[in-house]
Design a protein around this motif. Sequence first.
Motif, PDB file in Angstrom:
ATOM      1  N   GLY A   2      39.236  28.993  40.653  1.00 22.37           N
ATOM      2  CA  GLY A   2      39.001  28.949  39.292  1.00 22.37           C
ATOM      3  C   GLY A   2      37.539  28.514  38.746  1.00 22.37           C
ATOM      4  O   GLY A   2      37.190  28.794  37.676  1.00 22.37           O
ATOM      5  N   ILE A   3      36.730  27.913  39.703  1.00 21.80           N
ATOM      6  CA  ILE A   3      35.605  27.806  39.411  1.00 21.80           C
ATOM      7  C   ILE A   3      34.663  28.941  39.495  1.00 21.80           C
ATOM      8  O   ILE A   3      33.740  29.173  38.882  1.00 21.80           O
ATOM      9  N   LEU A   4      35.187  29.981  40.200  1.00 23.45           N
ATOM     10  CA  LEU A   4      34.483  31.172  40.246  1.00 23.45           C
ATOM     11  C   LEU A   4      34.561  31.994  38.920  1.00 23.45           C
ATOM     12  O   LEU A   4      33.461  32.824  38.470  1.00 23.45           O
ATOM     13  N   LYS A   5      35.116  31.783  37.942  1.00 21.95           N
ATOM     14  CA  LYS A   5      35.183  32.098  36.631  1.00 21.95           C
ATOM     15  C   LYS A   5      34.130  31.780  35.784  1.00 21.95           C
ATOM     16  O   LYS A   5      33.445  32.256  34.991  1.00 21.95           O
ATOM     17  N   TYR A   6      33.586  30.551  36.029  1.00 19.56           N
ATOM     18  CA  TYR A   6      32.714  29.993  35.401  1.00 19.56           C
ATOM     19  C   TYR A   6      31.154  29.924  35.887  1.00 19.56           C
ATOM     20  O   TYR A   6      30.225  29.906  35.175  1.00 19.56           O
ATOM     21  N   THR A   7      31.305  30.511  36.904  1.00 21.67           N
ATOM     22  CA  THR A   7      29.812  30.482  37.803  1.00 21.67           C
ATOM     23  C   THR A   7      28.942  31.644  37.107  1.00 21.67           C
ATOM     24  O   THR A   7      27.865  31.789  37.020  1.00 21.67           O
ATOM     25  N   GLN A   8      29.709  32.511  36.486  1.00 22.43           N
ATOM     26  CA  GLN A   8      29.121  33.821  35.825  1.00 22.43           C
ATOM     27  C   GLN A   8      27.921  33.274  34.691  1.00 22.43           C
ATOM     28  O   GLN A   8      27.080  33.902  34.312  1.00 22.43           O
ATOM     29  N   TYR A   9      28.372  32.238  34.067  1.00 20.41           N
ATOM     30  CA  TYR A   9      27.701  31.640  32.967  1.00 20.41           C
ATOM     31  C   TYR A   9      26.365  31.057  33.359  1.00 20.41           C
ATOM     32  O   TYR A   9      25.606  30.763  32.543  1.00 20.41           O
ATOM     33  N   VAL A  10      26.358  30.592  34.778  1.00 16.51           N
ATOM     34  CA  VAL A  10      25.101  30.161  35.164  1.00 16.51           C
ATOM     35  C   VAL A  10      24.051  31.296  35.089  1.00 16.51           C
ATOM     36  O   VAL A  10      22.880  31.200  34.891  1.00 16.51           O
ATOM     37  N   TYR A  11      24.270  32.423  35.350  1.00 17.48           N
ATOM     38  CA  TYR A  11      23.432  33.542  35.030  1.00 17.48           C
ATOM     39  C   TYR A  11      22.674  33.647  33.860  1.00 17.48           C
ATOM     40  O   TYR A  11      21.661  33.945  33.336  1.00 17.48           O
ATOM     41  N   ILE A  12      23.616  33.541  32.607  1.00 17.58           N
ATOM     42  CA  ILE A  12      23.268  33.470  31.301  1.00 17.58           C
ATOM     43  C   ILE A  12      22.231  32.232  30.932  1.00 17.58           C
ATOM     44  O   ILE A  12      20.992  32.229  30.528  1.00 17.58           O
ATOM     45  N   LEU A  13      22.507  31.069  31.497  1.00 17.06           N
ATOM     46  CA  LEU A  13      21.448  29.800  31.633  1.00 17.06           C
ATOM     47  C   LEU A  13      20.295  30.214  32.205  1.00 17.06           C
ATOM     48  O   LEU A  13      19.196  29.996  31.795  1.00 17.06           O
ATOM     49  N   PHE A  14      20.191  30.922  33.426  1.00 16.18           N
ATOM     50  CA  PHE A  14      19.017  31.175  34.260  1.00 16.18           C
ATOM     51  C   PHE A  14      18.135  32.268  33.157  1.00 16.18           C
ATOM     52  O   PHE A  14      17.125  32.177  32.998  1.00 16.18           O
ATOM     53  N   ALA A  15      19.038  33.067  32.521  1.00 17.30           N
ATOM     54  CA  ALA A  15      18.255  34.330  31.662  1.00 17.30           C
ATOM     55  C   ALA A  15      17.607  33.655  30.550  1.00 17.30           C
ATOM     56  O   ALA A  15      16.362  33.680  30.166  1.00 17.30           O
ATOM     57  N   VAL A  16      18.225  32.620  30.005  1.00 13.81           N
ATOM     58  CA  VAL A  16      17.526  31.862  28.983  1.00 13.81           C
ATOM     59  C   VAL A  16      16.444  30.923  29.239  1.00 13.81           C
ATOM     60  O   VAL A  16      15.219  31.156  28.672  1.00 13.81           O
ATOM     61  N   PHE A  17      16.544  30.425  30.479  1.00 12.84           N
ATOM     62  CA  PHE A  17      15.322  29.861  30.923  1.00 12.84           C
ATOM     63  C   PHE A  17      14.241  30.510  31.368  1.00 12.84           C
ATOM     64  O   PHE A  17      13.074  30.276  30.805  1.00 12.84           O
ATOM     65  N   PHE A  18      14.412  31.729  31.920  1.00 17.13           N
ATOM     66  CA  PHE A  18      13.107  32.454  32.149  1.00 17.13           C
ATOM     67  C   PHE A  18      12.753  33.416  30.930  1.00 17.13           C
ATOM     68  O   PHE A  18      11.554  33.667  30.908  1.00 17.13           O
ATOM     69  N   ILE A  19      13.401  33.677  29.864  1.00 14.11           N
ATOM     70  CA  ILE A  19      13.126  34.018  28.680  1.00 14.11           C
ATOM     71  C   ILE A  19      12.087  32.991  28.192  1.00 14.11           C
ATOM     72  O   ILE A  19      11.040  33.472  27.349  1.00 14.11           O
ATOM     73  N   TYR A  20      12.631  31.849  28.206  1.00 22.79           N
ATOM     74  CA  TYR A  20      11.573  30.806  27.461  1.00 22.79           C
ATOM     75  C   TYR A  20      10.201  30.622  28.332  1.00 22.79           C
ATOM     76  O   TYR A  20       9.347  30.488  27.659  1.00 22.79           O
ATOM     77  N   ASP A  21      10.493  30.504  29.735  1.00 17.57           N
ATOM     78  CA  ASP A  21       9.095  30.492  30.689  1.00 17.57           C
ATOM     79  C   ASP A  21       8.445  31.745  30.255  1.00 17.57           C
ATOM     80  O   ASP A  21       7.230  31.645  30.400  1.00 17.57           O
ATOM     81  N   GLY A  22       9.014  32.877  30.141  1.00 18.36           N
ATOM     82  CA  GLY A  22       8.013  34.208  29.795  1.00 18.36           C
ATOM     83  C   GLY A  22       7.420  33.887  28.502  1.00 18.36           C
ATOM     84  O   GLY A  22       6.109  34.428  28.636  1.00 18.36           O
ATOM     85  N   ILE A  23       8.007  33.487  27.570  1.00 26.28           N
ATOM     86  CA  ILE A  23       7.349  33.284  26.195  1.00 26.28           C
ATOM     87  C   ILE A  23       6.322  32.259  26.271  1.00 26.28           C
ATOM     88  O   ILE A  23       5.076  32.524  25.624  1.00 26.28           O
TER      89      ILE A  23
END
Length: 64
Positions: A2-23
Amino acid sequence: MGILKYTQYVYILFAVFFIYDGIIKVNEGNDTSTLSFIIAGLAVFMFFFRRKYARKFDDRNKKQ
């Protein structure tokens, strides 16, 4: 499983963080902002990749 269904959303969090960091780095004038945007793009790609294969795996389990 069940937890593996939610781990894919961690990638979106990383993307948001790195976009913020890039800006932030672009505004400061650093040359390393390109790396942050590349990592963000990779994280978005991984989100869709994991989502596709999680759905395929679920569909296969439902047929059995």
